[in-house]
Design a protein around this motif. Structure first.
Motif, PDB file in Angstrom:
ATOM      1  N   VAL A  78     -10.930   8.859  30.408  1.00 10.90           N
ATOM      2  CA  VAL A  78      -9.645   8.228  30.716  1.00 10.90           C
ATOM      3  C   VAL A  78      -8.594   8.915  29.860  1.00 10.90           C
ATOM      4  N   THR A  79      -7.556   9.429  30.489  1.00  9.58           N
ATOM      5  CA  THR A  79      -6.511  10.149  29.782  1.00  9.58           C
ATOM      6  C   THR A  79      -5.179   9.417  29.922  1.00  9.58           C
ATOM      7  N   SER A  86      -0.820  14.163  25.614  1.00 10.49           N
ATOM      8  CA  SER A  86      -2.006  13.654  26.294  1.00 10.49           C
ATOM      9  C   SER A  86      -3.006  13.189  25.242  1.00 10.49           C
ATOM     10  N   VAL A  87      -3.475  11.926  25.355  1.00  7.76           N
ATOM     11  CA  VAL A  87      -4.481  11.402  24.424  1.00  7.76           C
ATOM     12  C   VAL A  87      -5.611  10.755  25.221  1.00  7.76           C
ATOM     13  N   PRO A  88      -6.844  10.898  24.748  1.00  9.69           N
ATOM     14  CA  PRO A  88      -7.964  10.280  25.452  1.00  9.69           C
ATOM     15  C   PRO A  88      -8.141   8.821  25.042  1.00  9.69           C
ATOM     16  N   ALA A  89      -8.401   7.955  26.009  1.00  9.97           N
ATOM     17  CA  ALA A  89      -8.771   6.576  25.718  1.00  9.97           C
ATOM     18  C   ALA A  89     -10.281   6.558  25.449  1.00  9.97           C
ATOM     19  N   SER A 113       1.280   7.503  32.048  1.00  9.87           N
ATOM     20  CA  SER A 113       0.394   7.451  33.216  1.00  9.87           C
ATOM     21  C   SER A 113      -1.037   7.535  32.712  1.00  9.87           C
ATOM     22  N   ILE A 114      -1.903   6.792  33.389  1.00  7.52           N
ATOM     23  CA  ILE A 114      -3.319   6.786  33.051  1.00  7.52           C
ATOM     24  C   ILE A 114      -4.075   7.405  34.214  1.00  7.52           C
ATOM     25  N   PRO A 125      -2.561   9.217  39.152  1.00  6.26           N
ATOM     26  CA  PRO A 125      -2.025   8.670  37.902  1.00  6.26           C
ATOM     27  C   PRO A 125      -1.497   7.251  38.141  1.00  6.26           C
ATOM     28  N   ALA A 126      -1.824   6.345  37.223  1.00 15.86           N
ATOM     29  CA  ALA A 126      -1.363   4.954  37.322  1.00 15.86           C
ATOM     30  C   ALA A 126      -0.341   4.696  36.217  1.00 15.86           C
ATOM     31  N   PRO A 127       0.847   4.188  36.564  1.00 18.29           N
ATOM     32  CA  PRO A 127       1.868   3.943  35.544  1.00 18.29           C
ATOM     33  C   PRO A 127       1.561   2.696  34.715  1.00 18.29           C
ATOM     34  N   VAL A 128       1.824   2.799  33.412  1.00 18.44           N
ATOM     35  CA  VAL A 128       1.593   1.706  32.467  1.00 18.44           C
ATOM     36  C   VAL A 128       2.693   1.742  31.417  1.00 18.44           C
ATOM     37  N   GLU A 129       3.054   0.574  30.916  1.00 14.76           N
ATOM     38  CA  GLU A 129       4.021   0.476  29.820  1.00 14.76           C
ATOM     39  C   GLU A 129       3.253   0.205  28.531  1.00 14.76           C
ATOM     40  N   VAL A 130       3.382   1.108  27.548  1.00 12.20           N
ATOM     41  CA  VAL A 130       2.702   0.960  26.262  1.00 12.20           C
ATOM     42  C   VAL A 130       3.698   0.457  25.228  1.00 12.20           C
ATOM     43  N   VAL A 131       3.279  -0.563  24.468  1.00 13.55           N
ATOM     44  CA  VAL A 131       4.114  -1.184  23.440  1.00 13.55           C
ATOM     45  C   VAL A 131       3.326  -1.259  22.132  1.00 13.55           C
TER      46      VAL A 131
END
Length: 142
Positions: A78-79, A86-89, A113-114, A125-131
């Motif tokens: 998962v990226t 770019s970071v790996p989950a 994007s994930i 790619p799936a959009p996500v909001e990171v906080v």
């Protein structure tokens, strides 16, 4: 229509069915399952998140069974991407329809994007909001 053209059309028609797919709004906080747009729906750095999809993991589910945790599980990575960063989950559980993973603490803040890679399959790619923080509580009774 000759045989080559017919075969090419048949193969091309079958390709979309084989792609890994993450539907809209299918990446959620693993503790709350709050859909994007709802309170506490954003994914916090260092938290566990869930991806729902089609063909995003192996047919036989896999879960972590030892430490240290890795960047791949059951052939799935998962990226998290934001521009050139770019970071790996870290996947904890993978199956054909669901992935649970840890969002890295150094994931970029804001819209990312994930993307999932399952062997040779790559998802949209799936959009996500990171906080920095977002409430989600795991309970024993669900």
């Amino acid at each position: 229509m000759n045989r080559t053209t017919a075969l090419l059309l048949l193969v091309t028609a079958a390709l979309p069915a084989q792609l890994a797919r993450i539907p809209p709004r299918a990446v959620v906080n693993a503790a709350s399952f709050a859909r994007p747009g709802l309170p506490n729906s954003k994914i916090a750095q260092g938290s566990i998140f869930t991806i729902f999809g089609e063909r995003i993991g192996p047919d036989s589910p896999a879960t972590v069974s030892e430490f240290p945790l890795g960047e791949s599980l059951g052939g799935v990575t998962v990226t998290v991407r934001q521009g050139d960063v770019s970071v790996p989950a870290i996947p904890l559980f993978v199956s054909a329809g669901q992935i649970n993973a840890i969002l890295p603490s150094d994931a970029p803040l804001g819209r990312v994007s994930i993307e999932v890679r399952n062997g040779t399959r790559r998802s949209n790619p799936a959009p996500v909001e990171v906080v920095p923080a977002s409430l989600g509580i795991f309970t024993a009774t669900g």
